[in-house]
Design an enzyme around this catalytic site. Structure first.
Site, PDB file in Angstrom:
ATOM      1  N   GLY A 137      34.765  39.592  33.168  1.00 34.34           N
ATOM      2  CA  GLY A 137      34.097  38.861  32.056  1.00 34.34           C
ATOM      3  C   GLY A 137      33.748  39.927  30.929  1.00 34.34           C
ATOM      4  N   LYS A 208      42.531  40.329  39.911  1.00 35.02           N
ATOM      5  CA  LYS A 208      41.870  41.406  39.066  1.00 35.02           C
ATOM      6  C   LYS A 208      42.256  42.713  39.524  1.00 35.02           C
ATOM      7  CE  LYS A 208      37.963  38.111  37.853  1.00 35.02           C
ATOM      8  NZ  LYS A 208      36.630  37.859  38.463  1.00 35.02           N
ATOM      9  N   GLY A 306      30.287  33.808  33.009  1.00 37.37           N
ATOM     10  CA  GLY A 306      29.527  33.181  32.044  1.00 37.37           C
ATOM     11  C   GLY A 306      30.250  33.003  30.729  1.00 37.37           C
TER      12      GLY A 306
END
Ligand code: NAP
Length: 433
Positions: A137, A208, A306
């Site tokens: 993120g 990832k 987020g």
């Protein structure tokens, strides 16, 4: 001199897309954004599935339902793909790149599946393909690997790259919850999806790991399967044993050089020493720990998910792509080292934590120790807990090869004195220079 003007098409106005558009339109940021982009930036379209919904901070006249048409628009200089998944995202991205538009994406699934091909297509068309937000993120790890560490030989990357599983394991450790309770709590707080499979079975972390590996060591991004084990089998007794022995359990993504041309890419739970910096990464936080040949250990810590943290990473890429367009340049694609060969996780040695439920009767220990010996797995320490039907043996081994440990567990399972096999988890110590 007139400031150049660049147009953005944004696909997706969910958590990340909405936060990104709001940040771009924030009046307090305008001067800084124009400065950093060396251009004025204008969103000319936002594609979503449901065009009837009002979207906070997004002008209704910009909302469109046809994402492909947005990717095709000749006046869109930068396509920002924030929808997710492989198709149709791949088609949108290829369409934009083919006509020379740059692409910024947060899509790890797409990059892990076909990043090498897309990066080549971008390069052939003089465009950028940037994907900082696809790993961890808001942590700027991709740019760090591509620029600051471009000349470093990276030996190992360890990442806590999935906030959901880190939250669950943290709750099991600090609050004594069992796995099911901790998962429910993560779902109630919005950290885990109703179907948590992608997180708890480590599909998300695996994608990832592939992206980190391509940048840190030079593997290709073609959807190669990597060794993957999630956290759904981690039990409270394992977490408690780890605590007594000076460890915590974390789900880790690993990219590791093995010998001259070998590479191991995997994601699985580990017992990690409380002395290791990654052990202090709690809750939904993410962290990436790198062991460089000359740099020594380096670590990044931050919010791995987020809308707003992720949108900052998207914004960084958009500004970079804008500067490149204004100056008529584009980034070179990451280098793929064709000499690298995948090493099976079974061939990788480490210390292991093993456990099994056994009958509490004479001679059992000797039988169990015999099995370890036959497979060349040497015991460092052993703990017996519980009595009668509840007896349980937990071991830490000396360094042993994964394949030998697996065969030890298989033979243990055959013993009449062994009721069931429990954990088989790798151990990571230290972490200092
Ligand atoms: N959320 C995070 O914390 C986070 C962190 C890192 C990376 N990412 C990545 O960022 C991307 C977006 O994540 P998100 O959490 O923002 O997802 P999200 O909240 O589910 O939003 C997805 C958006 O894409 C739109 N969309 C989906 N399919 C579409 C289609 N065929 N045509 C047009 N629009 C379509 C959806 O439209 P509707 O609104 O009409 O359904 C929605 O606005 C994903 O690749 C994700 O992996 C997310």
């Amino acid at each position: 001199m007139n400031t150049p003007h660049l147009r953005l098409g944004v696909i997706g106005a969910g958590n990340v897309g909405s936060a990104f558009v709001q940040m771009l339109n924030d009046p307090a940021r305008q001067i800084a954004l124009v400065d950093a982009a060396t251009a004025t930036l204008e969103v000319v379209g936002v594609a979503v599935r449901d065009t009837s919904l009002l979207r906070d901070g997004i002008d209704r006249s910009l909302v469109v339902g046809d994402a492909l048409a947005l990717a095709q628009r000749p006046d869109v200089d930068i396509l920002v793909e924030l929808a997710g998944g492989v198709e149709p995202a791949r088609t949108w991205v290829e369409t934009a790149l083919r006509r020379g538009a740059s692409v910024v994406t947060a899509n790890k699934t797409l990059m892990a599946a076909c990043g090498t091909e897309l990066a080549r297509l971008a390069d052939e068309n003089g465009a950028d393909l940037l994907y900082e937000a696809s790993v961890a993120g808001g942590i700027p790890i991709i740019r760090a690997l591509r620029t600051s560490l471009a000349g470093e030989k990276i030996n190992r990357v360890l990442g806590i790259v999935n906030g959901t599983t880190n939250f669950i394991l943290s709750q099991m450790t600090s609050e004594g919850r069992d796995y099911g309770e901790a998962l429910k709590e993560a779902q109630a707080l919005g950290y885990a999806e109703a179907d948590p499979t992608a997180d708890v079975e480590a599909f998300d972390a695996a994608a990832k790991v592939q992206i980190l590996s391509s940048l840190a060591i030079g593997t290709s991004l073609r959807g190669d399967p990597i060794s993957r084990e999630g956290i759904s089998a981690v039990r409270s007794v394992d977490v408690e044993f780890a605590g007594r022995a000076g460890y915590v359990i974390k789900l880790i993504g690993v990219v590791e050089r093995v010998g001259d041309n070998g590479i191991s890419r995997r994601t699985h739970p580990v017992l990690i020493s409380v002395e290791h910096p990654l052990a202090a990464v709690h809750g939904a936080m993410n962290a990436v720990f790198i062991e460089g040949d000359k740099s020594g250990p380096l670590m990044w810590l931050g919010l791995g998910a987020g809308g707003q943290p992720t949108a900052t990473a998207v914004m960084g890429d958009v500004l970079h792509a804008a500067r490149n367009r204004v100056s008529g340049r584009h980034d070179v694609p990451f280098t793929v080292d064709d000499r690298l060969a995948s090493v099976d996780a079974g061939d990788i040695a480490s210390v292991f934590y093993l456990s099994s439920d056994v009958r509490d009767e004479p001679g059992v220990l000797a039988q169990v120790a015999g099995v370890f010996g036959r497979h060349s797995v040497s015991i460092l320490s052993m703990e017996q807990s519980g009595f009668g039907q509840e007896a349980r043996l937990s071991f830490l081994t000396h360094e042993a090869v994964g394949r030998d440990v697996a065969s030890t567990m298989q033979e243990l399972e055959q013993l009449s004195a062994v009721d069931s096999i429990g954990a088989c988890i790798r151990v990571i110590d230290g972490g200092g220079a």
